[in-house]
Design a protein around this motif. Structure first.
Motif, short mmCIF file in Angstrom:
data_model
loop_
_atom_site.label_atom_id
_atom_site.label_comp_id
_atom_site.label_asym_id
_atom_site.label_seq_id
_atom_site.Cartn_x
_atom_site.Cartn_y
_atom_site.Cartn_z
N GLN A 137 -8.74 -0.62 -0.43
CA GLN A 137 -8.13 -1.89 -0.82
C GLN A 137 -6.89 -1.69 -1.69
OE1 GLN A 137 -10.28 -5.29 -1.92
NE2 GLN A 137 -11.85 -5.03 -0.38
N THR A 138 -5.95 -2.61 -1.52
CA THR A 138 -4.71 -2.61 -2.29
C THR A 138 -4.93 -3.34 -3.62
OG1 THR A 138 -3.94 -4.75 -1.44
CG2 THR A 138 -3.40 -2.77 -0.13
N PRO A 139 -3.99 -3.20 -4.55
CA PRO A 139 -4.13 -3.91 -5.83
C PRO A 139 -4.30 -5.42 -5.68
CG PRO A 139 -2.49 -2.21 -6.04
CD PRO A 139 -2.87 -2.25 -4.59
N HIS A 140 -3.51 -6.03 -4.80
CA HIS A 140 -3.62 -7.49 -4.67
C HIS A 140 -4.94 -7.90 -4.02
CE1 HIS A 140 0.75 -7.55 -5.55
NE2 HIS A 140 0.47 -8.75 -6.01
N GLN A 141 -5.46 -7.09 -3.13
CA GLN A 141 -6.76 -7.41 -2.55
C GLN A 141 -7.85 -7.34 -3.61
OE1 GLN A 141 -6.57 -4.44 0.55
NE2 GLN A 141 -6.07 -5.95 2.14
N MET A 142 -7.76 -6.35 -4.50
CA MET A 142 -8.72 -6.26 -5.59
C MET A 142 -8.54 -7.40 -6.58
SD MET A 142 -9.03 -2.14 -6.38
CE MET A 142 -7.29 -1.73 -6.14
N ALA A 143 -7.29 -7.74 -6.87
CA ALA A 143 -7.02 -8.83 -7.81
C ALA A 143 -7.55 -10.16 -7.27
CB ALA A 143 -5.52 -8.93 -8.08
N LEU A 144 -7.44 -10.36 -5.96
CA LEU A 144 -7.95 -11.58 -5.35
C LEU A 144 -9.46 -11.66 -5.51
CD1 LEU A 144 -7.50 -14.13 -3.65
CD2 LEU A 144 -7.71 -12.71 -1.59
N LEU A 145 -10.14 -10.55 -5.29
CA LEU A 145 -11.59 -10.53 -5.49
C LEU A 145 -11.93 -10.83 -6.95
CD1 LEU A 145 -12.91 -7.46 -3.45
CD2 LEU A 145 -13.26 -9.88 -2.94
N ILE B 32 -4.24 16.75 -0.24
CA ILE B 32 -2.95 17.37 -0.56
C ILE B 32 -1.89 16.98 0.46
CG2 ILE B 32 -1.75 19.58 -0.84
CD1 ILE B 32 -4.48 20.81 -1.58
N THR B 33 -2.28 16.84 1.73
CA THR B 33 -1.33 16.52 2.79
C THR B 33 -1.21 15.02 3.05
OG1 THR B 33 -3.10 16.91 4.41
CG2 THR B 33 -1.57 18.73 3.98
N ASN B 34 -2.12 14.22 2.51
CA ASN B 34 -2.08 12.76 2.63
C ASN B 34 -2.01 12.18 1.22
OD1 ASN B 34 -2.50 13.25 5.31
ND2 ASN B 34 -4.25 11.90 5.56
N ALA B 35 -0.88 12.41 0.56
CA ALA B 35 -0.81 12.11 -0.87
C ALA B 35 0.31 11.15 -1.23
CB ALA B 35 -0.65 13.41 -1.66
N THR B 36 0.65 10.24 -0.34
CA THR B 36 1.77 9.34 -0.64
C THR B 36 1.50 8.47 -1.87
OG1 THR B 36 0.90 7.77 0.99
CG2 THR B 36 2.66 9.26 1.72
N MET B 37 0.24 8.14 -2.14
CA MET B 37 -0.03 7.32 -3.33
C MET B 37 0.32 8.07 -4.61
SD MET B 37 -4.15 7.21 -4.02
CE MET B 37 -4.64 6.77 -2.37
N ILE B 38 0.39 9.40 -4.52
CA ILE B 38 0.82 10.20 -5.66
C ILE B 38 2.32 10.49 -5.59
CG2 ILE B 38 0.64 12.46 -6.78
CD1 ILE B 38 -2.30 12.53 -5.97
N ASP C 248 6.88 2.04 -0.96
CA ASP C 248 5.58 1.70 -1.53
C ASP C 248 4.81 0.85 -0.53
OD1 ASP C 248 3.39 1.06 -3.02
OD2 ASP C 248 4.43 -0.33 -4.35
N ARG C 249 3.84 1.46 0.12
CA ARG C 249 3.06 0.73 1.14
C ARG C 249 1.71 0.24 0.62
NH1 ARG C 249 5.73 4.74 4.16
NH2 ARG C 249 6.95 3.89 5.88
N ASP C 250 1.29 0.75 -0.52
CA ASP C 250 -0.04 0.39 -1.01
C ASP C 250 -0.01 -0.38 -2.33
OD1 ASP C 250 0.47 2.28 -2.98
OD2 ASP C 250 -0.66 3.86 -1.97
N GLY C 251 1.18 -0.80 -2.76
CA GLY C 251 1.27 -1.59 -3.97
C GLY C 251 0.95 -0.82 -5.23
N ASP C 252 1.27 0.49 -5.21
CA ASP C 252 0.96 1.33 -6.38
C ASP C 252 -0.53 1.29 -6.72
OD1 ASP C 252 3.43 2.50 -7.02
OD2 ASP C 252 4.12 0.65 -7.97
N VAL C 253 -1.35 1.53 -5.69
CA VAL C 253 -2.80 1.41 -5.87
C VAL C 253 -3.32 2.41 -6.89
CG1 VAL C 253 -3.37 2.96 -3.93
CG2 VAL C 253 -5.00 1.20 -4.65
N LEU C 254 -2.74 3.60 -6.94
CA LEU C 254 -3.21 4.59 -7.90
C LEU C 254 -2.98 4.12 -9.33
CD1 LEU C 254 -4.42 7.33 -8.56
CD2 LEU C 254 -2.16 8.35 -8.22
N ASP C 255 -1.78 3.63 -9.60
CA ASP C 255 -1.48 3.14 -10.96
C ASP C 255 -2.35 1.94 -11.31
OD1 ASP C 255 0.45 5.08 -11.34
OD2 ASP C 255 2.10 3.81 -10.67
#
Length: 305
Positions: A149-157, A174-180, A195-202
């Motif tokens: 889930q993305t940040p906005h999906q979590m915020a909606l919940l 290591i090879t799928n690390a775009t969120m980092i 930014d495709r995930d809305g800065d989900v890691l942050d």
């Protein structure tokens, strides 16, 4: 094994979760040995989903551990729901019935953690909130989280759900690390900066939501593992060298790379091989230096700006 708190909860969990998606590839004796070996390593956190093996993986697991109340108290069980044939479903009715099925197959009265699996485009947060409240009040689920889930999906919940979201299970290796990697490509005119995930890691770090990386050895979307793969010669050479310096192997270092991140992630293994699981568990005791972490990151083709 080293432990940490899961999200904002008081639940103390090992830093590694044992994924059970492929336990249906083992016979009963093999499954018993695998789960026993995991427990011996202190890896007593087991991750399930109602769709794994069509539900058979949960049944096989319960048989393998000879589930009883005394056995149950020695482990932490997490499962996921929300994926149906040809659709996603976060309706109150489906969540409640899914959990009842999970508990029956695992032969337990409660789950430590329930995650909502792939996001449901038709989600009505009020229904999720009602389901969570019923499950918590009935003692069937103690903690709640999400997956993919993305940040906005979590915020909606969170607008309606009163229980904390303690975990978000996300694809990361290591090879799928775009969120980092997008974090150090901010404001750059290159593809990695998108930014495709809305800065989900942050977001997860800001809200104390534990990131659970799934497929920690995969590249692409289930295209294969990068360890020992001729497509990644520089990465494998680097992993081997760093591993030799620490007296472990590349499998251990690949997990240690995730554990080195200050987000306090909890990687989810997928192997059913006892030796590889033991290699993964050794990562809990390996602390990569900043130089080693960035060297591995660059070796995977992640260029620093």
């Amino acid at each position: 094994m080293r432990t940490q708190k899961l999200g904002t909860s008081s639940l103390e969990v090992p830093v590694l979760a044992v994924g059970c998606m492929r336990i249906n590839t083992l016979d009963k004796a093999q499954a018993e040995r695998f789960v026993g070996a995991a427990m011996e390593q202190g890896a007593n956190f087991f991750d399930h989903a109602d769709i794994y093996g069509g539900g058979t993986c949960e049944e096989i697991f319960a048989d393998a551990v000879h589930m009883s109340s005394s056995v149950r108290e020695q482990m932490i069980l997490q499962s996921k729901c929300g994926i149906r044939q040809g659709m996603f479903d976060f309706s109150r009715e489906h969540i409640l019935s899914s959990v009842d099925g999970i508990l029956k197959r695992l032969r337990t009265d409660y789950l430590d953690i329930l995650l909502l699996h792939r996001p449901d485009a038709l989600v009505e947060p009020e229904e999720v909130a009602a389901a969570f409240d019923e499950l918590e009040q009935a003692g069937k689920v103690r903690h709640f989280g999400v997956s993919n889930q993305t940040p906005h999906q979590m915020a909606l919940l969170k607008k309606h759900v009163k229980q904390p979201i303690v975990a978000n299970q996300l694809q990361l290796s290591i090879t799928n690390a775009t969120m980092i990697t997008r974090g150090f490509n901010v404001n750059m005119e290159n593809e990695t900066a998108v930014d495709r995930d809305g800065d989900v890691l942050d977001y997860c770090r800001l809200h104390d939501i534990t990131v659970q990386p799934w497929s920690p050895f995969q590249f692409g979307f289930f295209e294969g593992v990068f360890i020992g793969n001729e497509k990644f010669p520089e990465l494998n050479a680097t992993l081997d060298e760093v591993a030799a310096n620490h007296g472990v192997n590349s499998t251990t270092i690949a997990i240690a790379w995730l554990l080195r991140h200050p987000a306090h992630m909890q990687p989810v293994t997928g192997t059913m091989n006892i030796g590889r699981l033991q290699d993964c568990c050794k990562a809990a005791e390996v602390q990569l230096s900043r130089e080693e972490w960035y060297r591995i990151t660059r070796a995977a083709g992640n260029k620093l700006p």
